[in-house]
Write a protein that holds these residues in place. Structure first.
Motif, PDB file in Angstrom:
ATOM      1  N   UNK A   1     -29.458  49.763  48.373  1.00 27.89           N
ATOM      2  CA  UNK A   1     -28.794  48.724  49.188  1.00 27.89           C
ATOM      3  C   UNK A   1     -29.843  47.759  49.735  1.00 27.89           C
ATOM      4  N   UNK A   2     -29.684  46.454  49.567  1.00 27.56           N
ATOM      5  CA  UNK A   2     -30.658  45.501  50.113  1.00 27.56           C
ATOM      6  C   UNK A   2     -30.785  45.663  51.620  1.00 27.56           C
ATOM      7  N   UNK A   3     -32.005  45.379  52.122  1.00 25.00           N
ATOM      8  CA  UNK A   3     -32.219  45.498  53.565  1.00 25.00           C
ATOM      9  C   UNK A   3     -31.256  44.632  54.349  1.00 25.00           C
ATOM     10  N   UNK A   4     -30.946  43.446  53.812  1.00 26.52           N
ATOM     11  CA  UNK A   4     -30.084  42.521  54.541  1.00 26.52           C
ATOM     12  C   UNK A   4     -28.685  43.085  54.732  1.00 26.52           C
ATOM     13  N   UNK A 107     -38.133  42.676  52.327  1.00 27.70           N
ATOM     14  CA  UNK A 107     -38.672  42.878  53.681  1.00 27.70           C
ATOM     15  C   UNK A 107     -37.543  42.917  54.701  1.00 27.70           C
ATOM     16  N   UNK A 108     -37.619  43.877  55.597  1.00 27.00           N
ATOM     17  CA  UNK A 108     -36.816  43.849  56.818  1.00 27.00           C
ATOM     18  C   UNK A 108     -37.774  43.950  57.995  1.00 27.00           C
ATOM     19  N   UNK A 121     -40.241  46.975  57.229  1.00 29.04           N
ATOM     20  CA  UNK A 121     -39.759  47.889  56.190  1.00 29.04           C
ATOM     21  C   UNK A 121     -39.850  47.126  54.871  1.00 29.04           C
ATOM     22  N   UNK A 122     -40.726  47.591  53.977  1.00 31.15           N
ATOM     23  CA  UNK A 122     -40.965  46.905  52.707  1.00 31.15           C
ATOM     24  C   UNK A 122     -40.521  47.797  51.558  1.00 31.15           C
ATOM     25  N   UNK A 128     -40.157  52.639  49.602  1.00 26.77           N
ATOM     26  CA  UNK A 128     -40.087  51.991  50.912  1.00 26.77           C
ATOM     27  C   UNK A 128     -41.301  52.368  51.743  1.00 26.77           C
ATOM     28  N   UNK A 129     -41.974  51.370  52.289  1.00 24.39           N
ATOM     29  CA  UNK A 129     -43.099  51.590  53.193  1.00 24.39           C
ATOM     30  C   UNK A 129     -42.740  51.022  54.559  1.00 24.39           C
ATOM     31  N   UNK A 130     -43.036  51.799  55.615  1.00 21.72           N
ATOM     32  CA  UNK A 130     -42.762  51.362  56.983  1.00 21.72           C
ATOM     33  C   UNK A 130     -44.093  51.084  57.682  1.00 21.72           C
TER      34      UNK A 130
END
Length: 281
Positions: A1-4, A107-108, A121-122, A128-130
């Motif tokens: 699911x996209x971050x947006x 990116x979020x 959050x990438x 996913x890297x935080x």
């Protein structure tokens, strides 16, 4: 699911939250103003402004409009914090600065508010890297008060014209002299380096000139060491607006079109090094 498309965790309310499908859109703009380690970020409903200053003589602003983001939410009238720009850029490019065609790092970005870190959050290829980046209390920024009513002279050039100028002029010179005039030479750039003086003139009807609004003759000098950081933005831009006020303060506003055709702006303000009278010319 996209971050947006992901809602924040239950009960969490961020002062600032934003999502981008392609983090390079943000990192390339931030690199254009990265000449000092720390930057001040200001988020309002219209978007994000990132400001970098040096020695109270030069200020750079990167403007990322809210429309650039897939999601952009600010819960207060404005949200402001200071952050290490070097660390932020390292985090944004944690998956590398280039990607395979058709792929990008999503990116979020979330910020709870004063005293909290900025959280990134990438996501790239399902990984996913935080990142949590400490924030600081913002310092007071210079106000160059560059409203349109105080602008004396303004021209808009295609960026290739200015890129050619920086390539041809003698950068061993300590200063760049800028002359703007309603009469000849109209727009002149001059350097005074080891090889002697060099001048580059642009007629008002040049193919590179998109707009020419000069009300009076002005000649001012600016330290090249202060202007050099702006060449990062110049390299990315398609047009540049060059403005001066009555005191000789300089505004360079670069229009940058990203990979998706969206428009962003980077603006540099610079103090004059020396005012030149006509008797000295």
């Amino acid at each position: 699911m996209p971050f947006s498309a992901q809602p924040p965790a239950s009960g969490e309310r961020y002062a600032l939250s934003a999502s981008l499908d392609n983090a390079r859109h943000l990192s390339s703009l931030l690199r254009a103003v990265h000449f000092q380690d720390y930057a001040t970020c200001l988020a309002t409903a219209s978007g994000l402004r990132v400001t970098v200053e040096d020695a109270k003589c030069i200020q750079a602003n990167a403007f990322i409009q809210a429309e650039i983001f897939q999601e952009f939410s600010v819960q207060e009238e404005s949200v402001m914090f200071r952050i290490s720009l070097s660390v932020l850029l390292d985090c944004l490019t944690i998956f590398g600065t280039s990607s395979m065609p058709g792929t990008s790092t999503a990116l979020r970005m979330c910020y709870h508010g004063y005293g909290y870190p900025l959280m990134l959050f990438l996501e790239d290829g399902g990984v996913v890297t935080v990142c949590k980046i400490n924030t600081q209390e913002p310092e007071e920024l210079l106000d160059f008060d560059f409203c349109s009513t105080k602008v004396v002279n303004k021209i808009i050039l295609q960026s290739e014209g200015l890129r050619e100028a920086f390539a041809e002029l003698d950068m061993t010179s300590e200063v760049l002299q800028i002359t703007m005039s309603p009469d000849k030479p109209y727009f002149r750039l001059s350097t005074f380096g080891n090889a002697g003086s060099a001048h580059l003139d642009y007629p008002r009807d040049s193919d590179l000139m998109e707009a020419f609004h000069c009300n009076q003759t002005q000649t001012n000098r600016y330290k090249i060491s202060l202007l050099k950081p702006s060449t990062k933005a110049l390299a990315l831009s398609c047009k540049v607006s060059i403005r001066t006020d009555a005191q000789g303060f300089l505004s360079l506003q670069y229009m940058i079109r990203n990979e998706d055709g969206q428009i962003c702006f980077v603006e540099y303000y610079c103090c004059p090094d020396e005012n030149i009278t006509e008797a000295e010319l």
